[in-house]
Design a protein around this motif. Sequence first.
Motif, PDB file in Angstrom:
ATOM      1  N   SER A  90     -66.922  48.210  40.610  1.00  0.00           N
ATOM      2  CA  SER A  90     -67.845  47.828  41.684  1.00  0.00           C
ATOM      3  C   SER A  90     -69.131  48.644  41.620  1.00  0.00           C
ATOM      4  O   SER A  90     -70.234  48.104  41.775  1.00  0.00           O
ATOM      5  CB  SER A  90     -67.190  48.026  43.052  1.00  0.00           C
ATOM      6  N   SER A 150     -55.256  50.574  39.851  1.00  0.00           N
ATOM      7  CA  SER A 150     -56.136  49.414  40.028  1.00  0.00           C
ATOM      8  C   SER A 150     -57.216  49.686  41.070  1.00  0.00           C
ATOM      9  O   SER A 150     -58.342  49.209  40.928  1.00  0.00           O
ATOM     10  CB  SER A 150     -55.329  48.175  40.403  1.00  0.00           C
ATOM     11  N   TRP A 151     -56.894  50.458  42.123  1.00  0.00           N
ATOM     12  CA  TRP A 151     -57.909  50.803  43.116  1.00  0.00           C
ATOM     13  C   TRP A 151     -59.006  51.647  42.493  1.00  0.00           C
ATOM     14  O   TRP A 151     -60.199  51.436  42.747  1.00  0.00           O
ATOM     15  CB  TRP A 151     -57.295  51.533  44.313  1.00  0.00           C
ATOM     16  N   LEU A 152     -58.621  52.610  41.671  1.00  0.00           N
ATOM     17  CA  LEU A 152     -59.634  53.454  41.029  1.00  0.00           C
ATOM     18  C   LEU A 152     -60.507  52.636  40.085  1.00  0.00           C
ATOM     19  O   LEU A 152     -61.731  52.776  40.074  1.00  0.00           O
ATOM     20  CB  LEU A 152     -58.956  54.601  40.271  1.00  0.00           C
ATOM     21  N   ASN A 205     -58.551  57.973  36.973  1.00  0.00           N
ATOM     22  CA  ASN A 205     -57.409  57.150  36.607  1.00  0.00           C
ATOM     23  C   ASN A 205     -56.562  57.838  35.539  1.00  0.00           C
ATOM     24  O   ASN A 205     -55.347  57.689  35.515  1.00  0.00           O
ATOM     25  CB  ASN A 205     -57.880  55.781  36.114  1.00  0.00           C
ATOM     26  N   ASN A 261     -46.332  51.401  42.381  1.00  0.00           N
ATOM     27  CA  ASN A 261     -47.251  52.325  43.057  1.00  0.00           C
ATOM     28  C   ASN A 261     -48.285  52.879  42.091  1.00  0.00           C
ATOM     29  O   ASN A 261     -49.459  53.027  42.445  1.00  0.00           O
ATOM     30  CB  ASN A 261     -46.475  53.463  43.712  1.00  0.00           C
ATOM     31  N   VAL A 288     -50.854  50.157  41.447  1.00  0.00           N
ATOM     32  CA  VAL A 288     -51.724  49.945  42.607  1.00  0.00           C
ATOM     33  C   VAL A 288     -52.782  51.038  42.678  1.00  0.00           C
ATOM     34  O   VAL A 288     -53.973  50.757  42.856  1.00  0.00           O
ATOM     35  CB  VAL A 288     -50.899  49.889  43.912  1.00  0.00           C
ATOM     36  N   SER A 289     -52.370  52.298  42.526  1.00  0.00           N
ATOM     37  CA  SER A 289     -53.354  53.384  42.606  1.00  0.00           C
ATOM     38  C   SER A 289     -54.343  53.315  41.450  1.00  0.00           C
ATOM     39  O   SER A 289     -55.539  53.535  41.640  1.00  0.00           O
ATOM     40  CB  SER A 289     -52.661  54.746  42.649  1.00  0.00           C
ATOM     41  N   SER A 317     -61.066  49.387  40.193  1.00  0.00           N
ATOM     42  CA  SER A 317     -61.905  48.435  40.937  1.00  0.00           C
ATOM     43  C   SER A 317     -63.101  49.134  41.581  1.00  0.00           C
ATOM     44  O   SER A 317     -64.199  48.572  41.636  1.00  0.00           O
ATOM     45  CB  SER A 317     -61.084  47.685  41.984  1.00  0.00           C
ATOM     46  N   LYS A 318     -62.916  50.358  42.063  1.00  0.00           N
ATOM     47  CA  LYS A 318     -64.056  51.114  42.618  1.00  0.00           C
ATOM     48  C   LYS A 318     -65.079  51.404  41.532  1.00  0.00           C
ATOM     49  O   LYS A 318     -66.296  51.261  41.748  1.00  0.00           O
ATOM     50  CB  LYS A 318     -63.574  52.422  43.242  1.00  0.00           C
TER      51      LYS A 318
END
Length: 167
Positions: free
Chosen positions: A107, A99-101, A157, A93, A96-97, A103-104
Amino acid sequence: MILAEKVVSLRKKAGWSQEDLAERLDVSRQSVSKWESSNSTPDPNKIILLADIFEVSTDYLLRDKQEVSHPSQSSKKNEATQLHLEQASNYVNYKVSASWLVSKGVSLCVVSPIGLFSCLAMYEMGYFDSSRNTAVMAGLVFLLLMIAASISFFYQNEPVRRRNPPS
């Protein structure tokens, strides 16, 4: 000592019959008998369940010989870390959290020059009535805002890492 001998020994030590053990494992008595006579081996899930029931490690059940470790030879490099399912889930978990930060943030960094190019294109097409420098400044402001936003995602992060360190 092989698995069959260990199952017999642990079962007798607990004072259980083959039927008692079979009931705890939700298998037939014949299955336990086959395991103890080395005619078959339990599937991995049953081995894990055996380890839990007898409160021993799966290593103890599966290894033919127990390795004797001498205190002088033990080192942190050779020690295996055991994780519980909850610890592994927390780690996943966390990843995952994080990696989302990330990746945003990445981007936003990738798309940040689009504003600059758009402002320059609008100047060339005549949408900006002022000078080229104004179009460049507007594009740079957009670029810097996008990079600042991406840095905020990278920075977000860090608290996740400090609050939920992988254990």
